[in-house]
Each structure stands twice: as C-alpha cells, then as structure tokens.
Design an enzyme around this catalytic site. Structure first.
Site, PDB file in Angstrom:
ATOM      1  CE  LYS A  76      23.417  30.265 -40.919  1.00  0.00           C
ATOM      2  NZ  LYS A  76      23.707  30.552 -42.329  1.00  0.00           N
ATOM      3  CB  SER A 171      20.221  30.399 -44.183  1.00  0.00           C
ATOM      4  OG  SER A 171      21.604  30.297 -44.321  1.00  0.00           O
ATOM      5  CB  SER A 195      23.440  32.276 -46.153  1.00  0.00           C
ATOM      6  OG  SER A 195      22.759  31.375 -46.986  1.00  0.00           O
TER       7      SER A 195
END
Lengths: 527, 156, 547
Positions: A76, A171, A195
């Site tokens: 990420k 997220s 997330s």
C-alpha cells in the site's frame, strides 16, 4: 498459475515449474491489462524484474531464501519504500521518494519477495472506499466477475459496464484489488479502523489485522499511531499466516512492538472444534446490517455449533459508543501526525514566501484534501486546553471501557468472537459517493474499529456470495497475541465454507495476455 | 441456546442491545448519520464549544495552519463537535483513561551509540528548496493576517 | 571565560525588604548583623514608614543539553559545530513513518541530575507532544514530559556572598519543581539580505533536561548564583557540559514585582540570556523596569521579552496575536518509562533495559557542596576559599596539582592562587586553561619560598617573569636576577655592621628608644643586599648588633 496460493506457487518455483522471471512478467502484464481497476499508483517494472532475476539466480543455485523468494507482492502506498515514490494518494507527498524502507517492506525484500509496486488508497488512509485519493477511486474486480455480471443480467439491470462498477472498500482498496485480480500473491495494507478487513470482505479476500505491537510500524506513515497496524491481504488464510510469520517480531526501531519473542505462526489443523467457544456479540446487530449478512452470520454460527463448538451470545455493552470514541481519538491523533507536513523538508511546497506561517498554511491548503483538512481541524478542536478533558480524556476513558468489554468476554471462556465485517456487499461507486466521507466511515467501520481500539487481532474470512454474486465475509476476533490461534480457527472455517474463486475469465480472455495459461481462474484452491 | 437469542435480537429490529436506561435512550442513534446533540439524563448543560464562533474558527485555523475554506468546512466541524458530544452519555466515573494498549509494557531503551551516519544528501534531495546544505524557510514567523484582512471566504 | 564572582551588594540591588508571602523564609540563614541592609530578603524588616517597598519574584526555566553521544530519540550524533544537517537522522527531519526510540544514557543523566537536586525520581514517567509551528521544529511538535516528568520536588542550595569578601553567610534554597526530558529544536539562521531563514537540524532532537526552579529568588544575583551552582553540579555529574556560551545551558527567567504583603504581580518571561552575567543584569533590569512602569501608573503585560546585550535592557518580543495553545497530547509511540530501584528490580532483567535508581544513587559523583567541605577539611582552608576554588573553571584542578608538587602549606598556596594567580588571570581576561604558568612552575616557586631560598617579594618578581613566558625556568630567573636570599650569616652580619657604621645618627636614635628607625635601617640593609636578604633575619641581626 496466478491463481495459486503462496505455498503452491512457492513449491512450483522450487520445482522449476515456473521461474521467478516468468511469474513476475505475468503479473506485470496482468497489471497493465487491469489498469482500469486503478489498483496501482506506481508500478516498478524494472526494479521488480531485477529482483526476480536475482531470485532466479538463487533458485538455480538451490539457495532460495525462503518460501517468499521470487513471489510478487504489492504494498500500500503509505508504506515507505526506499527509492520508490510514496504518496499516500495525497498531493502533499506527490513526488516524495523516501530514503528508507519500512521494516515490513525490508523484511519481505530480505526474504526475496518481488515488489511489483505501490497500491492505491484513500488519501492518507482516511476513508472506507478507496475513493478519496488524488489518483482516483479503485474498482472492485468483482464488478467484472462472471458471478456478478450474470446476477445483474438476471435481475434485468442494465449491464452498463463502465459506470456501474463497485467500490473495493477501504482504505486499502488498491491492495485488495491487486490481490483479488491475481496481479500478486499477497499485499500489505494498513488497518486503523478496519482498512484492511473492510476491503478484504468486499473483495472476497482474507484480510488480517494482527495484534497491535506484533508487527513493526516503522515506515508506515501513520494515521492513528495508537491504533494503526500493517495489514495482510491474501487469498487464503494459510498465506496470511506465512506472511505474518515473516513480519512479526520486535523491532528496535519501533518502541511499540512487543519485546517478547513471538511465533511460530504455522497453523495446525483444528481437530477439536468441540473445545472451541465462539462468542456472538449481540450489540453487533446494528442498524444498517443487511439481511443477507445477518443470514450468513447466523449460518456461520450454526456451522460452528454443528461441529460441536460452544456458541454463546456475549455482550460488548459499549459498542454503540465506539464510533464516537474513535472519531475523537482518531481526529486528535491525525491533527498531531499531520503537523509535520509543512513543505520544508519534503513533500509539496507552495510558492508563498511572505512568512513561515503563510507558507505552511498555503502548503497545507494545497496539499491536503477536504477530508484530511476536516479531520485536522476537528482534532485540534478536541485537543484545545478547554476541550481536552471533556472530549479527549473522556474518549480515552470510553476506550478503556470498550477494551475492558473484550477482556471480560475473553476471560469468561470465549476463544474467538464471530461478527460481520461489513454491513453489506460492495456497493456501486455512484451510490457510495452520495454521502460524505466521514458519514460513510462512521457507518462502515462499525464492526471493525472497536477491535483497533482494543488492539486485538482480527481477520476477515470470505464466506459466500450474496444474491448479487458479490463476496460476503465474516470477522473473527481473538485475544491479544493469540494471532496463531485465531488464524487456526479461520483456516478451519475457510475450509468449511469453500468460498468460490472469482471468475474473471471473460476479462482475461478479452485481454489476451497469456501465451500458455489461458484457463486460470477455474483452478480451485488446493490444499 | 445462543441461536434463539440471536434470532430474537435480529427480529427485535436491530437495536444495539446495550443494557441500561441510558443506553436505551441512545438506541436508535448508533451507526446512523444523524448527529443530534445529546439529550440524555446525563447531560450537563449546554455543550462546551457547541456553537462554532468566528473566534474559534480563527483560533483553530491559526493553531492548525489549515483553513476551513468555506462554510461547508465550518458546518463539518460543527457536526463533528455535536457528534462527539454523544460521549457525555457514557458514565466514566472512576475510569482511568486509556492512552494506549501498551500501558502495561515498558519502554524499550536504546544504547547511546551513534548508529546513523550523515545522510545529508538523502535528506536534502526531498526538499524543494535548499541553499548549500540548509533547508530554506521564509523569514520569521509573521502571524497570518486576521480574517477580516484576508480574501473573503469563497463558496465551494 | 572567567566566571564572575557574584557579590550581592554590588551587582544586584535586591528589592525585597520586608516580608514576602512565601514559605521559604525558614530556609534562609540568619543574616550577619550590620551587613545586611542591601541583602535580598534575608531579614524580616518592617517597611520603612513612608517608603514604597517592592518585592521581586524570580523563577527560572533552565534547559541543559545532555552530554551524550547520540540524540534523545534517534541514533544520530550529538555534535557541536558540525557541517549543517550532517548529523540529522530521518527521525530528526520528521520523515513520515519514523518513530522515536529512547536513549538510555539520557534517562540515566536525568536520574542522576534529579538525585543530585534532591528530587523524587518518578518510577513511572510519560511522554507528551507539545504542538506549535516553527521552522526549526520539523514535526510540528516537540516530545516532552508535561504530565508526569521523570523527577519532581527537589531543591538546590546556594550561597550568596555579602560585601566585598566571600563569606557565605547567606545560604539560600530554591525549590526544584521538576526535571523533564525533552527534545531540542534545530537552529534558524536569519539571512536578512535574501529575506530567508536557513535551517540547520543538527541540534534537532538532542536531549535536553528542563529544570524548573520555583520563583523563590528575588534578584539577579540570586538567580545567577543558583544557575552557577546548577552548572557546577551538572559538570560534576557529567550529565551536561552546561556551557552557556555554547548554548548547552539556556535560561529563561520569569520575573514579577509586587508590594510585600500583596498578591504577586503579572510576570514576564525574559529569554535570550547567554551568560551568567547577562542573566543577572537582565533580571535586575526587568525588575527595575516593572517597578518604574507600575510607579508611573502603567500595567505589566504577560509577555515574552528578550534581553538586548548591547543596550542592556529587555525588549518586548513580537508576540503572536491571539493565545498560544500547545494542545498537549500523550505521545502514542512511547509507552511509559519505568525505572526501578533495588526492591522493584525484576529478577531476570536485561541490564540494558533496566535503569536502577538505587544503583545510580550509590555511584553519584561528588557534588560541589561535598567537594567544598572536603577541601576545607583536607587542606584546612576557609569555606570561602573553597567556594572561590570551585567557582572558577579549572582552578580547583590547578590548586590540587600545585598542592601535590609543592612543600608549601595549603594556606600559603591558597593565598597565592586566589589573590596573585587569579588576579593576574582576571586582569588579562584569561581562563585558568589559558594560564602561561603551569601548576608545576608555581609549585616549584612556592617550594622555594617555603624553604627560604628566596624572599616573598622576590618570588613575586619571579612570578611576573614566569608570566611573561619567555621560556625561562624558575631557577634560571632566580639566578639571572640574583634573587636568592643571602643565607650566609657572616656576610649578613658584615653588611649590617657596615650599614650601622654608616648611619651613626640612626643608631643613636634607636638607642634612645625610637623603634621606627629600625625599619629604616632594615630597609637600608635590604637595599645593600639588593633585596636578597630576608627582612626578618636582618631585623634579628640588627637588634643583636644594636644592643
């Protein structure tokens, strides 16, 4: 080949059935072809191929570093990667190239993993849809799955391919989409309020949030320091355990990691389900929970019971306050963590030069989106001298009550809690954006964020497809530092439910990428 | 049996199921996007900072060096404050605030060794403006002009 | 730089006469009668009728840079005068994702300092973030200890001199509120020509101990003496080099005035005090300024003022409009700091991870107050001598080296060191380390005086020569200048005889009973011997011969 599990593909590499270079190239091609998913912000083609090449050399010499050697992974874009742009999907860090690797990234690289690139997210990991970053929203690969498409046709919906696509959740949506679409075998996400688990549920993946303090946060650009953990996204539970085994452990660079020795994380087969006690928190029947998820939740509880486990209703009385509590603590920490972004040492810098304050203000205005700025302002409000006790300290007290709820439940003999992960399956983007970020986050995080406040481990395990043909996952929560036990139960559950593989055949065929392996996706997960 | 209780709870229609009179009063509020102010029996008068004054806005903008930009921003803060006000309903008498889940752990101590060499190039590389080996800031910390002196607040 | 010897009566005008609404009166020694008129707050005097008396209250916030190899939370080097940004780690530059890791040495330093200042060392202390924006603060916050610092409730005892001599008849105590660990900030260099500020982060993250002294002081001299004593303590402990000129010790003073018996006045903060001398000056100026302001009907603003060295006054610093709010928040990346003592020490503890307060206490270096006592006992010198020895950097070591190598008595040596040697240094504005005379040379010289090889006046001459540092040894100088005492009894008697023969009138006068003339005769003999005869012996011989 790309649909195999980590263990399987690692074996294939060892046996020479495929080479690291081939594997890497396949993944890179697939990334290109699935570019419309917008899962990746940065793809490091050259670097990845170089790593693959080195891995290949090691395999040739019979000196593979371990099970991850040569395996393509994604990270990420809020993890620092040396020499690779790390943006957090924000204008503030566009062009920022960290000079160091996050500890977790380094550990993966040290094991020979091949880093394909950085994945998309909500700006600074604030959001539950992966829709609020400067690089645009991430599309859920399930939008293009045969399972979903067929259901849509059946319900006579216009098969409007392009505008009706679904969100991944967030997220860590980019990482979820990357794994779900077979472009990599594992991806790192982060989990502050759900997330990692949220997009895992919406994309049909295993999403592990380890115990706070088990994995180093050094290099993870923080959202809420006291709740963030690196998350692991894989297609099966065992893969998650493998990655966990590599990442867990004390890091002298992170004072919040446990100093006690950890592991191992190999998962035994759960033989005696009868010894297990599963807790069902009654407060998790929240408004907004779709009837389908409820049904699956019920079904799962049934499953455990039918195999002899003790399934009990438990109470986490302060659940209803967890969102508010999280809201205050999260915004306060955000306000503090974002104070370093001023354009002076790194990141975006505006052109204003009248004074330091003016420069900082303009830089921050240009660099942050509305969501981030809103949270900074709210957080500062709660930290004001006159408000500190009423809001911040109060929230800290409520945090203790919430954490104590879990302690009490686990002390009463419960091994693992079983809850929904999300309110429903993935929703279309157009529907999702009708509400503002904070409202959505507050609603979508409801099952996941009290876990972060208590620092406990939790994992999403995909269970079945909804009536729309979309993944529904359930969450298992364990005691602090019982990650291995938690995953053992999760693995058993996964085996029981046999969640179907996403069928992206049509998509693949139309892409015409593979010379040898055309029929990927129908390979079922072997043990 | 757990089964019956769960079904009962589900049928009862999605109430959060927290015990206590106070909790019942809040039943409908969990997870909803309505941010009504608190009105339970535990309320202690008008909420502190309930209304977002111009003075507060300016104060926050200066402390955070982030501007509200428009009325929507202010409304957002107002909503956030009201939302947070719900905490007042929780009885926290005698509860010790929890700062971190690590409160029972001890802080790791590092030996006094110099382990970081000079990395001045790596540091300066990421900065937009450097002079020789210094970072460059504008002159002084001159305070931002007051609200009235700035450009008028624009609509989004 | 030579440290000033602080004299209360001269340097500071101490304002508080009469009672102060403070509990510390009991700690003050009784003043020496007859000398206290200008001494601060020592006496319980009634305000003179008609006089408008003022009392001043001074508190101090002192930041001492910890003497350690690496910084408080990162492994970059603590360096002085390194090239800009060359000892800055990623954490110091606040790169996102970096985390603080606490330096054990800094913890130890704070514990040592706390123990030396009679504090209670908190077995559990916490770290907080203090938020404000400044170019030299990359993270937008400083990590400090606001809620629960590492040490609290101590005291520092210091002695003021009264009048012209060092007679420490006034022992004062100032309470130490707390000692906390915190980060230092970077440095800004203002470039006005190009309208920019250059930022050097070498200092960012260096460990500081903030020592907060309660407002128990009442004038510049008291504050300066307290700071001086703290400096000596820190240096004796080795926890900080505490050099003000190099910024290793920074002092901010909180000053207010009020009428005795009335509530305390509004206080101002005085910053930018770079030396002990300026510290005293600035505080006294500020006290005076406040008194005059109030006398003229004005008000004192709660503001920050900087001391302007050139003008010798305090100037209001351009203050931020609107109030400052640091929005303290617990530092989430640092769990509580736990310290142990002999009782609470865990059995299987990793020694690297454990700081044992008792262990540290047992091994604390000798503190200045103890050193002074020891010197008095060991050498039989007066207490004020010991103060003077410690008060000048390097002087104690110099004295002790001389003592080792000389056969002269300590009392004689002390006299030489404190008046002659120190006098020479002060006149030329030199530090002990810059002395052209080595302790060995002085030791040799004093031995010669002691064994009466040369006379005292001759020795002074030799000293002067040695100071010129022309490479000559003591022996050489004595030979050249023919300074050896005439030892030969016969020779002396002859000379005396000769002088007496030449001055029959004086002889007559002495025989008539005029003793004063004897001195004149002694003088003549001395001249005849070119100063090489011991006046005492001359006297003896003459007296014998005159009978």
């Amino acid at each position: 080949m790309l649909g195999l599990s980590l263990r399987e593909v690692s074996a294939a590499l060892k046996q020479g059935q495929v080479s690291p270079m081939e594997l890497c190239q396949k993944c890179l091609s697939l990334i290109k072809e699935t570019k419309f998913l917008n899962a990746y912000i940065t793809v490091e083609e050259e670097r990845a191929l170089k790593q693959a090449e080195e891995s290949e050399k090691r395999y040739e010499k019979g000196q593979a570093l371990g099970i991850l050697d040569g395996i393509p992974i994604a990270v990420k874009d809020n993890f620092s990667t040396a020499g690779i742009e790390t943006t957090c999907a924000s204008n503030m860090l566009k062009g920022y190239i960290p000079p160091y690797n996050a500890t977790v990234v380094q550990k993966l690289l040290d094991q020979g993993a091949v880093l394909l690139g950085k994945t998309n997210l909500d700006e600074f990991a604030m959001g539950s849809g992966s829709t609020d970053g400067i690089f645009g929203p991430v599309r859920n690969p399930w939008s293009y799955s045969k399972q979903y498409r067929e259901k849509k046709k059946q319900s006579h919906h216009r098969a409007d391919e392009d505008s009706d696509w679904l969100i991944t959740g967030g997220s860590s949506g980019g990482s979820a989409a990357a794994v779900s679409a077979f472009t990599c075998f594992a991806a790192l996400g982060s989990d502050t309020g759900g997330s990692t688990r949220n997009p895992a549920a919406l994309c049909g993946l295993v999403g592990l949030k380890p115990t706070y303090g088990l994995i180093s946060r050094y290099g993870l650009i923080p959202l809420v320091n006291s709740m963030d953990v690196p998350g692991i996204l894989t297609r099966c539970v065992e893969d998650a355990a493998i990655v966990l085994g590599i990442l867990a452990g004390h890091d002298p660079k992170d004072s919040t990691t446990a100093q006690d020795p950890v592991g191992p994380f190999t998962l035994p087969i759960l033989r005696d389900v009868g010894k297990l006690c599963i807790g069902i928190p009654k407060e998790y029947s929240a408004p907004g929970l779709s009837s389908e998820v409820q049904a699956f939740w019920s079904k799962a509880a049934d499953l455990f019971a039918s195999k002899g486990a003790k399934v009990v209703e438990v109470s986490l009385p302060h659940t209803s306050y967890s969102i508010v509590c999280y809201h205050v603590l999260c915004t306060a920490e955000v306000a503090s963590n974002m104070a370093r972004f001023d354009g002076l040492e790194y990141g975006h810098r505006c052109n204003v030069n009248v004074s330091t304050e003016a420069m900082y203000a303009a830089t921050r205005r240009e660099g942050f989106n509305d969501v981030v700025r809103g949270r900074i302002l709210s957080g500062n409000f709660f930290l004001l001298k006159e408000n500190y006790d009423d809001y911040f300290v109060k929230a800290q007290k409520v945090r203790r009550l919430i954490a104590n709820d879990f302690v009490k439940v686990f002390n009463s003999g419960v091994d693992v809690l079983l809850t929904p992960t999300t309110l429903s399956n993935a929703v279309p983007y157009l529907e999702f954006i009708k509400e503002d970020n904070r409202t959505r986050s507050a609603r979508d995080d409801i099952f996941t964020q009290s876990v972060n406040m208590a620092g406990l481990p939790a994992v999403n395990v995909p269970m079945a497809l909804s009536s729309q043909g979309l993944p529904i996952g359930l969450q298992l929560i364990g005691r602090a530092f019982s990650d291995q036990q938690l995953l053992t139960v999760a693995k058993w559950f996964e085996e029981q439910v046999q969640f179907p593989v996403i069928q992206l055949q049509e998509l693949m065929d139309s892409c015409q990428t593979f010379s040898q392996h055309k029929k990927l996706a129908s390979v079922s997960l072997k043990r | 049996m757990w089964r019956r209780t769960l079904r009962a709870a589900l049928r009862a229609g999605l109430s959060p199921g927290t015990t206590g009179a106070v909790a019942e009063a809040r039943a409908a509020r969990v997870g909803s996007s309505r941010f009504a102010g608190s009105d339970s029996g535990k309320a202690e008068g008008p909420s502190p900072g309930g209304r977002v004054s111009a003075e507060l806005i300016e104060h926050l903008e200066r402390l955070a060096l982030v501007d509200f930009r428009n009325r929507e921003g202010v409304a957002r803060l107002q909503a956030a404050i009201e939302f947070a006000g719900q905490l007042r309903a929780v009885d926290t008498d005698g509860v010790v605030p929890m700062e971190s889940v690590l409160e029972d752990r001890c802080l790791y101590l590092r030996a006094d060794d110099v382990v970081e060499d000079s990395c001045v190039e790596a540091l300066l590389q990421n900065s937009q403006w450097t002079v020789e080996e210094y970072f460059v800031a504008p002159p002084g910390n001159i305070t931002l002009p007051k609200q009235s002196e700035q450009d008028p607040v624009t609509e989004s | 730089m030579a440290a000033p010897i602080l004299r209360c009566a001269r340097a500071g005008r101490c304002w508080s006469l009469g009672s102060r609404p403070r509990r510390t009166r009991a700690l003050f020694a009784e003043p020496v009668p007859g000398r206290v008129r200008e001494q601060s707050s020592a006496a319980l005097q009634e305000p003179r009728p008609g006089a408008h008396e003022w009392a001043a209250v001074v508190g101090l916030e002192i930041h001492a840079q910890i003497s350690s190899n690496s910084k408080l939370f990162s492994g970059s080097q603590v360096s002085f005068l390194a090239p800009p940004n060359s000892s800055v780690s990623f954490f110091d530059a606040s790169l996102p994702g970096t985390l603080p890791v606490l330096n054990r040495r800094c913890v130890k330093a704070a514990v040592m300092t706390g123990l030396a200042l009679n504090c209670t060392v908190n077995k559990k202390s916490l770290f907080d973030r203090k938020h404000y924006f400044y170019a030299d603060l990359p993270a937008g916050y400083q990590i400090t200890q606001q809620r629960l610092p590492i040490a609290v409730n101590g005291c520092l005892t210091y002695s003021l001199s009264v009048g012209a001599h060092w007679s420490p008849s006034a022992t004062k105590t100032v309470r130490i509120k707390q000692i906390q660990l915190e980060q230092d900030s970077g440095k800004s260099l203002h470039d006005d020509t190009r309208s920019q500020t250059l930022i050097d982060l070498n200092r960012a993250g260096v460990g500081l101990m903030e020592v907060v002294m309660e407002p128990d002081m009442s004038c510049g001299a008291e504050a300066a003496t307290a700071v001086r004593e703290l400096q000596l303590i820190l240096r004796a402990l080795g926890t900080s080099q505490a050099n003000m000129a190099e910024g290793q010790l920074r002092v901010d003073a909180n000053v207010s005035v009020h009428h005795p018996g009335e509530p305390l006045g509004v206080r101002t903060e005085v910053k930018n005090l770079n030396s002990i001398r300026f510290l005293a000056k600035a505080i006294d100026y500020e006290i005076q300024r406040q008194i005059e302001e109030l006398r003229n009907g004005g008000k004192i603003l709660n503001e920050t003022r900087a001391f302007d060295e050139k003008l010798g006054c305090t100037v209001s610093m351009r203050d931020k409009e609107g109030k400052q709010d640091y929005r303290f928040m617990p530092e989430p990346n640092l769990p509580p700091l736990i310290l142990y003592d002999a009782e609470s020490l865990p059995t299987a503890a990793d020694p690297q991870q454990v700081v044992n307060i008792d262990w540290i206490r047992e091994r604390l270096p000798e503190l200045p107050s103890v050193t002074r006592g020891r010197l008095v006992e060991q050498y039989g010198i007066l207490p004020e001598h010991s103060f003077a020895l410690l008060n000048e950097d390097g002087l104690l070591e110099f004295f002790q080296t001389v003592m080792k190598e000389t056969r002269a008595e300590p009392k004689k040596v002390i006299g030489w060191i404190l008046s002659t040697f120190l006098g020479y240094l002060k006149q030329r504005n030199l530090a002990v380390s810059e002395s052209p005379i080595s302790p060995s040379s002085l030791a040799e010289l004093l031995s010669l005086v002691d064994s009466k090889v040369i006379s005292l006046p001759a020795a002074k001459q030799v000293f002067e020569e040695l100071w010129q540092n022309q490479g000559k040894t003591t022996g050489q100088i004595i030979q050249e200048k023919k300074l050896e005492l005439l030892q030969n009894q016969e020779e002396l008697e002859e000379i005396c005889q000769a002088v007496l023969a030449e001055h029959p009138q004086e002889v007559m006068a002495v025989k008539k009973g005029n003793q004063k003339v004897v001195n004149k005769l002694i003088g003549m003999v001395r001249r005849a011997t070119e100063g090489r005869a011991d006046p005492i012996r001359i006297k003896q011989i003459l007296e014998k011969q005159l009978q």
